[in-house]
Write an enzyme that holds these catalytic residues in place. Structure first.
Site, PDB file in Angstrom:
ATOM      1  N   SER A 191       0.721  -1.012  -0.165  1.00 17.58           N
ATOM      2  CA  SER A 191      -0.085   0.051  -0.153  1.00 17.58           C
ATOM      3  C   SER A 191       0.949   1.297   0.205  1.00 17.58           C
ATOM      4  O   SER A 191       1.650   1.190  -0.536  1.00 17.58           O
ATOM      5  CB  SER A 191      -1.024  -0.110   1.258  1.00 17.58           C
ATOM      6  OG  SER A 191      -1.966   1.262   0.892  1.00 17.58           O
ATOM      7  N   ASP A 348     -10.353  -3.455  -4.937  1.00 22.84           N
ATOM      8  CA  ASP A 348      -9.680  -2.493  -4.106  1.00 22.84           C
ATOM      9  C   ASP A 348     -10.029  -1.556  -5.684  1.00 22.84           C
ATOM     10  O   ASP A 348      -8.799  -1.552  -6.373  1.00 22.84           O
ATOM     11  CB  ASP A 348      -7.671  -3.168  -4.239  1.00 22.84           C
ATOM     12  CG  ASP A 348      -6.766  -2.139  -3.599  1.00 22.84           C
ATOM     13  OD1 ASP A 348      -6.571  -0.481  -3.290  1.00 22.84           O
ATOM     14  OD2 ASP A 348      -5.763  -2.571  -4.293  1.00 22.84           O
ATOM     15  N   HIS A 378      -7.970  -5.264  -1.152  1.00 22.17           N
ATOM     16  CA  HIS A 378      -6.981  -3.835  -0.446  1.00 22.17           C
ATOM     17  C   HIS A 378      -6.546  -4.490   0.893  1.00 22.17           C
ATOM     18  O   HIS A 378      -7.528  -4.335   2.499  1.00 22.17           O
ATOM     19  CB  HIS A 378      -7.299  -2.517  -0.093  1.00 22.17           C
ATOM     20  CG  HIS A 378      -6.224  -2.010  -0.250  1.00 22.17           C
ATOM     21  ND1 HIS A 378      -4.817  -1.419  -1.181  1.00 22.17           N
ATOM     22  CD2 HIS A 378      -5.418  -0.860   1.230  1.00 22.17           C
ATOM     23  CE1 HIS A 378      -3.993  -0.854  -0.723  1.00 22.17           C
ATOM     24  NE2 HIS A 378      -4.017  -0.558   0.874  1.00 22.17           N
TER      25      HIS A 378
END
Length: 408
Positions: A191, A348, A378
């Site tokens: 991320s 996501d 995610h």
């Protein structure tokens, strides 16, 4: 008694309404994901209320709650030596597997955790567990970077912390201290950590004074651009649990210490409208109509404003700074990148960031593995510990570690 039952039923109905979200049929563990998301939303809303009352910054409170909850879980291993150190002023946590007979040097991974540049820590059990399993499975030294967070610092300090820690570790004497093979080092992150890993890797590739560089980079559902918040995955997953579109936009604003009043304009791409001169030269580098496969584009249409707000870029120039948005790097830099692994999830908002970066790297001649998961969401890779344990977490983690084992 009857009134109590009516009240109980009403509360149950309200709770179900709050928890339930329509999810794609392919999402794994849907009810568990709804409960996780409802918990996140409730905590975030509480933190925003505290922020509104000016008692504390909402991200400070949120991170405090995350770390407090995390202390309830204990992860340890007798097989891995875990130590804290400081690399050029940056705190790191080092995971070292025991030396094996006749083994001289180990491979190594510099890992940068996610959390919107504002949350989590290398010391939380979620990342402690991931790095411990990586060290055990790969027999590798893992360096987990404890970069400073928003709101204590904003861009570019997170990038500088990650870069300093990585360059310090790449020094021959430091590698020798940890018995690391200088030819078998990777940089990785998930991320926001994937964002920092990609940006650091680009920076290292330009440093002519470096004698040791990463052999690989491995990016887990990375956030790579703030140019277009209407890619197909942003449109498709705008209300997806864990990271809806508005939350990702707010993370960007916090990262840049920007003004929340810009949030709506960012959402509709006013900051990169055709009349915003600063953005014109970057548009060709992020044309998702040519970078994404038709299976991802589906029937979504580009959102390109004719007239916008140039003052957004003037106030937040970092929106076009490649140290923050590595997907906008020029081809000459992409050509210098090492062999790359990118993991993406269908459910996501950041799916297309990773897919477009993979395509641009591939077009630049870099060997790329795009590992896409149709049933995952995610953040799933760190959710492998009860009560936030998901089959998607184990599935993605195993695939990631398998690639590292075969290529590092």
């Amino acid at each position: 008694m009857r009134a109590a039952w009516v009240l109980l039923m009403a509360l149950a109905a309200l709770s179900a309404y709050y928890v339930y979200l329509p999810l794609p049929g392919t999402v794994s563990d849907p009810w568990k994901l709804m409960l996780l998301d409802a918990t996140f939303r409730a905590v975030q809303q509480t933190c925003h209320l505290i922020h509104y009352l000016r008692l504390s910054h909402h991200l400070i409170v949120l991170n405090y709650l995350i770390c407090t909850f995390d202390k309830l879980k204990s992860v340890s291993s007798e097989d891995i030596n875990i130590t804290d150190a400081v690399f050029d002023g940056v705190e790191v946590r080092v995971f070292e597997p025991p030396a094996k007979r006749d083994e001289k040097l180990k491979r190594s991974i510099v890992y940068i955790h996610g959390g919107g540049w504002a949350l989590a820590s290398a010391r939380t059990s979620l990342y402690n567990n991931l790095c411990r399993i990586m060290a055990e499975s790969l027999n590798a030294v893992i360096v987990s970077v404890e970069y400073r967070l928003v709101p204590e610092v904003c861009f570019p300090e997170q990038f500088h912390d990650a870069l300093r820690a990585t360059k310090h570790f790449l020094q021959p004497d430091i590698l020798a201290q940890y018995s690391v093979d200088p030819n078998r080092i990777a940089i990785s992150g998930d991320s926001a950590g994937g964002n920092l890993a990609a940006a650091v890797c680009q920076q290292l590739s330009k440093d002519e004074h470096l004698t040791i560089r990463p052999k690989l980079q491995a990016l887990i559902y990375p956030v790579l651009q703030a140019f277009d918040f209407n890619t197909p995955s942003y449109q498709q997953n705008m209300n997806m649990p864990v990271l809806p579109r508005y939350v990702m936009i707010n993370y960007w604003i916090d990262y840049f210490n920007g003004n929340y009043d810009f949030a709506h304009s960012l959402l509709i791409n006013n900051h990169t409208a055709l009349d915003v001169g600063q953005a014109l030269s970057f548009r060709g580098r992020l044309n998702w109509t040519s970078l994404l496969p038709s299976s991802f584009k589906k029937n979504y249409k580009p959102v390109i404003q004719t007239t916008g707000k140039a003052e957004i870029i003037q106030e937040i120039p970092a929106l076009l700074d490649v140290r923050a948005v590595p997907l906008l790097a020029e081809n000459e830099i992409l050509q210098l990148q090492p062999k790359t692994y990118i993991l993406t999830c269908e459910n996501d908002v950041l799916r297309d960031d990773g897919v477009m970066y993979a395509k641009r790297l591939e077009n630049a001649g870099v060997e790329v593995t795009l590992d896409h998961f149709d049933d995952c969401f995610h953040g799933c890779m760190i959710f492998t510990i009860w009560p936030t344990d998901f089959s998607a977490g184990v599935q993605t983690r195993n695939s990631y570690i398998k690639w590292l084992d075969e290529n590092l």
